[in-house]
Write a protein that holds these residues in place. Structure first.
Motif, PDB file in Angstrom:
ATOM      1  N   LEU A  47       4.930  15.699  29.531  1.00  0.00           N
ATOM      2  CA  LEU A  47       6.359  15.758  29.827  1.00  0.00           C
ATOM      3  C   LEU A  47       6.611  16.257  31.247  1.00  0.00           C
ATOM      4  O   LEU A  47       7.469  15.726  31.963  1.00  0.00           O
ATOM      5  CB  LEU A  47       7.057  16.678  28.817  1.00  0.00           C
ATOM      6  CG  LEU A  47       7.155  16.182  27.368  1.00  0.00           C
ATOM      7  CD1 LEU A  47       7.753  17.268  26.480  1.00  0.00           C
ATOM      8  CD2 LEU A  47       8.001  14.912  27.289  1.00  0.00           C
ATOM      9  N   VAL A  48       5.846  17.272  31.645  1.00  0.00           N
ATOM     10  CA  VAL A  48       6.011  17.840  32.986  1.00  0.00           C
ATOM     11  C   VAL A  48       5.636  16.825  34.055  1.00  0.00           C
ATOM     12  O   VAL A  48       6.384  16.596  35.022  1.00  0.00           O
ATOM     13  CB  VAL A  48       5.160  19.117  33.137  1.00  0.00           C
ATOM     14  CG1 VAL A  48       5.291  19.684  34.551  1.00  0.00           C
ATOM     15  CG2 VAL A  48       5.577  20.156  32.104  1.00  0.00           C
ATOM     16  N   VAL A 102       5.508   9.293  24.346  1.00  0.00           N
ATOM     17  CA  VAL A 102       6.668  10.157  24.605  1.00  0.00           C
ATOM     18  C   VAL A 102       7.038  10.923  23.337  1.00  0.00           C
ATOM     19  O   VAL A 102       7.301  12.136  23.381  1.00  0.00           O
ATOM     20  CB  VAL A 102       7.866   9.327  25.107  1.00  0.00           C
ATOM     21  CG1 VAL A 102       9.088  10.219  25.286  1.00  0.00           C
ATOM     22  CG2 VAL A 102       7.517   8.627  26.413  1.00  0.00           C
ATOM     23  N   TRP A 142       5.342  13.529  33.778  1.00  0.00           N
ATOM     24  CA  TRP A 142       6.244  12.372  33.785  1.00  0.00           C
ATOM     25  C   TRP A 142       7.532  12.702  34.542  1.00  0.00           C
ATOM     26  O   TRP A 142       8.064  11.870  35.264  1.00  0.00           O
ATOM     27  CB  TRP A 142       6.562  11.943  32.350  1.00  0.00           C
ATOM     28  CG  TRP A 142       5.401  11.317  31.647  1.00  0.00           C
ATOM     29  CD1 TRP A 142       4.335  10.686  32.208  1.00  0.00           C
ATOM     30  CD2 TRP A 142       5.188  11.278  30.232  1.00  0.00           C
ATOM     31  NE1 TRP A 142       3.458  10.256  31.242  1.00  0.00           N
ATOM     32  CE2 TRP A 142       3.959  10.601  30.017  1.00  0.00           C
ATOM     33  CE3 TRP A 142       5.897  11.736  29.136  1.00  0.00           C
ATOM     34  CZ2 TRP A 142       3.451  10.370  28.745  1.00  0.00           C
ATOM     35  CZ3 TRP A 142       5.395  11.506  27.857  1.00  0.00           C
ATOM     36  CH2 TRP A 142       4.180  10.842  27.667  1.00  0.00           C
ATOM     37  N   LEU A 143       8.021  13.922  34.369  1.00  0.00           N
ATOM     38  CA  LEU A 143       9.228  14.340  35.078  1.00  0.00           C
ATOM     39  C   LEU A 143       8.985  14.379  36.589  1.00  0.00           C
ATOM     40  O   LEU A 143       9.816  13.922  37.380  1.00  0.00           O
ATOM     41  CB  LEU A 143       9.690  15.706  34.579  1.00  0.00           C
ATOM     42  CG  LEU A 143      10.934  16.294  35.267  1.00  0.00           C
ATOM     43  CD1 LEU A 143      12.133  15.371  35.065  1.00  0.00           C
ATOM     44  CD2 LEU A 143      11.226  17.698  34.738  1.00  0.00           C
ATOM     45  N   ILE A 144       7.827  14.930  36.980  1.00  0.00           N
ATOM     46  CA  ILE A 144       7.494  14.977  38.417  1.00  0.00           C
ATOM     47  C   ILE A 144       7.409  13.557  38.979  1.00  0.00           C
ATOM     48  O   ILE A 144       7.916  13.277  40.083  1.00  0.00           O
ATOM     49  CB  ILE A 144       6.161  15.729  38.627  1.00  0.00           C
ATOM     50  CG1 ILE A 144       6.318  17.209  38.275  1.00  0.00           C
ATOM     51  CG2 ILE A 144       5.690  15.568  40.072  1.00  0.00           C
ATOM     52  CD1 ILE A 144       5.022  17.986  38.321  1.00  0.00           C
ATOM     53  N   THR A 145       6.771  12.649  38.233  1.00  0.00           N
ATOM     54  CA  THR A 145       6.653  11.254  38.685  1.00  0.00           C
ATOM     55  C   THR A 145       8.025  10.606  38.826  1.00  0.00           C
ATOM     56  O   THR A 145       8.300   9.898  39.808  1.00  0.00           O
ATOM     57  CB  THR A 145       5.796  10.448  37.685  1.00  0.00           C
ATOM     58  OG1 THR A 145       4.517  11.079  37.543  1.00  0.00           O
ATOM     59  CG2 THR A 145       5.601   9.018  38.167  1.00  0.00           C
ATOM     60  N   LEU A 146       8.911  10.848  37.861  1.00  0.00           N
ATOM     61  CA  LEU A 146      10.257  10.281  37.918  1.00  0.00           C
ATOM     62  C   LEU A 146      11.032  10.812  39.118  1.00  0.00           C
ATOM     63  O   LEU A 146      11.698  10.043  39.837  1.00  0.00           O
ATOM     64  CB  LEU A 146      11.001  10.616  36.620  1.00  0.00           C
ATOM     65  CG  LEU A 146      12.443  10.097  36.501  1.00  0.00           C
ATOM     66  CD1 LEU A 146      12.459   8.569  36.546  1.00  0.00           C
ATOM     67  CD2 LEU A 146      13.093  10.609  35.219  1.00  0.00           C
ATOM     68  N   VAL A 147      10.932  12.126  39.347  1.00  0.00           N
ATOM     69  CA  VAL A 147      11.614  12.728  40.491  1.00  0.00           C
ATOM     70  C   VAL A 147      11.111  12.123  41.802  1.00  0.00           C
ATOM     71  O   VAL A 147      11.883  11.841  42.725  1.00  0.00           O
ATOM     72  CB  VAL A 147      11.421  14.262  40.489  1.00  0.00           C
ATOM     73  CG1 VAL A 147      11.883  14.876  41.807  1.00  0.00           C
ATOM     74  CG2 VAL A 147      12.191  14.879  39.329  1.00  0.00           C
ATOM     75  N   SER A 163       4.646  13.745  22.800  1.00  0.00           N
ATOM     76  CA  SER A 163       4.890  14.891  23.673  1.00  0.00           C
ATOM     77  C   SER A 163       6.054  15.733  23.167  1.00  0.00           C
ATOM     78  O   SER A 163       6.013  16.966  23.227  1.00  0.00           O
ATOM     79  CB  SER A 163       5.158  14.409  25.104  1.00  0.00           C
ATOM     80  OG  SER A 163       3.995  13.828  25.654  1.00  0.00           O
TER      81      SER A 163
END
Length: 492
Positions: A386-387, A454, A389-394, A457
């Motif tokens: 989750l962490v 997802v 994936w969030l960094i990649t999205l940002v 997670s």
């Protein structure tokens, strides 16, 4: 009171026997060996290590936040790469070894008088809708009735299931055994209670909705005859009969095909400790007594027992025999179930790492590392997804400089390998397993499995939170949500 194996068989009609069985079912393991019980989630030295690590990380983050972030991301990336490599090696071993095969002819050819007494434990709670299927499944088992004991373990205050069982159980093929209500309300506590009234030399567990193939018990007897005495357990394959109900059951079915068809045989082939499935694990009674049976405070008692088998110097084998189960078709119900599994993995890891030196000496380096990656790493990596994936999205949305700073080249490129090759390898293993099992009907599930990750997670985050707040709480999974078609698919 009668004696069989190493433990006296109690009489459920005798109040003192029931009281003794209940006390031992709850307190037996923690009385005999408290270090192997999950009744205390974290021991003294573990608490010191965890809190010290947290204080050090917070202190370093306040002093050098960017350097701390780089180190943590580097460690996580290394864990990803190690986990990915180990999973591929397990799968490769599984492709080469596969499960033990016992032919129908050999299974049926064992004379009845050479078959050992067998006990089937069937714990059920608030499941009146599946009792009828259970009666039929047990009646279909090809095993001498005078040597087969089926104990339906029901909580004494579960009136609806008791009524359904009494209405369906018109023969003496199944014995209804009422478990006195007491905390913890868990499946392993019920199994421990039933074990005190078991007469079999081999003991297995089926869930109330399970449909084991009729020759499974005979195949296990033949396999135990062939295997050395240090094999304490034989795990059959769990296969879902409702894989086409919706996309969730398709993902779940494909996942189980990979796990039971290739990853568990791969662990067996490399003599690694095997986290058992929740049902269809067939155990030598004398070894089960020796190692303390199930931990009533562990919410994945199967995984814990599999690790305890290995920690005590025994092994587990996997047999090519299917038990049909119902795949969870409701997303919320699925998250409840999977979060309990992840929480139980963490419980099991925390319990068995309490004696790291002894465990290392018993398992050896490779199996010890694999134990940490599978039991401790699986839920933690799922949360870390989750962490990242969030960094990649940002990064894709705005490419902020801070993301570039925490991914210097010596971390960025290994992380890219983990992202591309790791996800690609996982999808590849899923697709290869479907091809090997001739399950082209699940191709859509295999190609869309990242969406399933997802959900995993989310469940892992919930399980980790519950590990802190309510470690021994058993979150009930509801069954009977699927309509099983005639001629249900049996899988590979």
């Amino acid at each position: 009171m009668r004696a069989t194996g190493q433990r006296p068989v109690l009489d459920p009609t005798v109040p003192s026997d029931r009281e003794y069985a209940l006390r031992r079912a709850i307190d037996g393991l923690r009385d005999d060996d408290p270090m192997r019980s999950a009744s205390i989630p974290v021991t003294g030295w573990q608490r010191v290590v965890l809190w010290s690590s947290l204080v050090i990380i917070i202190g370093c983050a306040g002093w050098q936040p960017m350097a701390t972030a780089v180190v943590l991301i580097g460690l996580c990336t290394a864990a990803y790469l190690l986990t990915m490599t180990d999973r591929v090696l397990i799968f490769r071993q599984g492709l080469a070894s596969r499960a033990i095969v016992i032919s129908d002819e050999r299974a049926r050819g064992i004379p009845d008088d050479e078959l050992p007494p067998y006990t089937v434990l069937v714990p059920a709670y608030n499941e009146p809708e599946v009792v009828g299927d259970l009666i039929g499944a047990m009646a279909a088992i090809e095993y001498p009735r005078d040597k087969l004991q089926v104990l339906l373990l029901l909580e004494a205050d579960d009136d609806v299931t008791i009524a359904a069982a009494q209405e369906c159980a018109e023969s003496d093929a199944i014995t209804i055994l009422l478990v006195p209500p007491a905390d913890p309300r868990t499946k392993p506590k019920a199994c421990n209670y039933g074990l005190h009234f078991a007469t079999g030399e081999i003991v297995t567990i089926f869930d109330a909705e399970d449909l084991p193939e009729p020759l499974q018990l005979r195949r296990v007897v033949a396999a135990f005859h062939d295997l050395p005495d240090d094999v304490a357990c034989i795990q059959a394959k769990l296969v879902y009969h409702n894989g086409h109900q919706n996309i969730l059951t398709g993902w779940f079915t494909a996942e189980y095909g990979l796990w039971f068809g290739y990853l568990l045989p791969g662990m067996m082939g490399s003599t690694s400790p095997i986290p058992l499935g929740g049902t269809s694990n067939h155990l030598r009674r004398k070894v089960l007594d020796e190692i303390g049976a199930w931990d009533p405070f562990n919410v994945t008692e199967d995984a814990d027992l599999g690790l305890r088998i290995a920690a005590c110097g025994y092994r587990t084998a996997v047999i090519d025999s299917n038990t049909l189960e119902e795949a969870n078709s409701d997303p919320i119900n699925w998250v409840r179930q999977r979060s309990r599994w992840y929480k139980g993995y963490l419980q099991t890891w925390l319990v068995h790492i309490r004696r790291p030196v002894g465990l290392y000496r018993t398992l050896g380096l490779r199996s010890f590392v694999r134990f940490n990656l599978v039991l401790g790493g699986t839920p933690v990596v799922a949360v870390l997804n989750l962490v990242f994936w969030l960094i990649t999205l940002v990064w894709f949305l705005g490419q902020p400089p801070v993301v570039e700073e925490v991914f210097p080249p010596y971390i960025y490129f290994p992380a890219l390998i983990a992202l591309v090759l790791g996800n690609g390898a996982t999808m590849y293993m899923n697709l290869i397993a479907l091809r090997e099992d001739d399950r082209s009907d699940l191709l859509l599930a295999g190609l869309t499995v990242p969406v399933f990750w997802v959900m995993m997670s989310v469940a892992a985050a919930k399980g980790c939170y519950q590990m802190i707040r309510s470690p021994s709480y058993w979150e009930k999974t509801f069954h009977g949500l699927a309509v099983k078609p005639a001629g249900a698919e049996s899988g590979p």
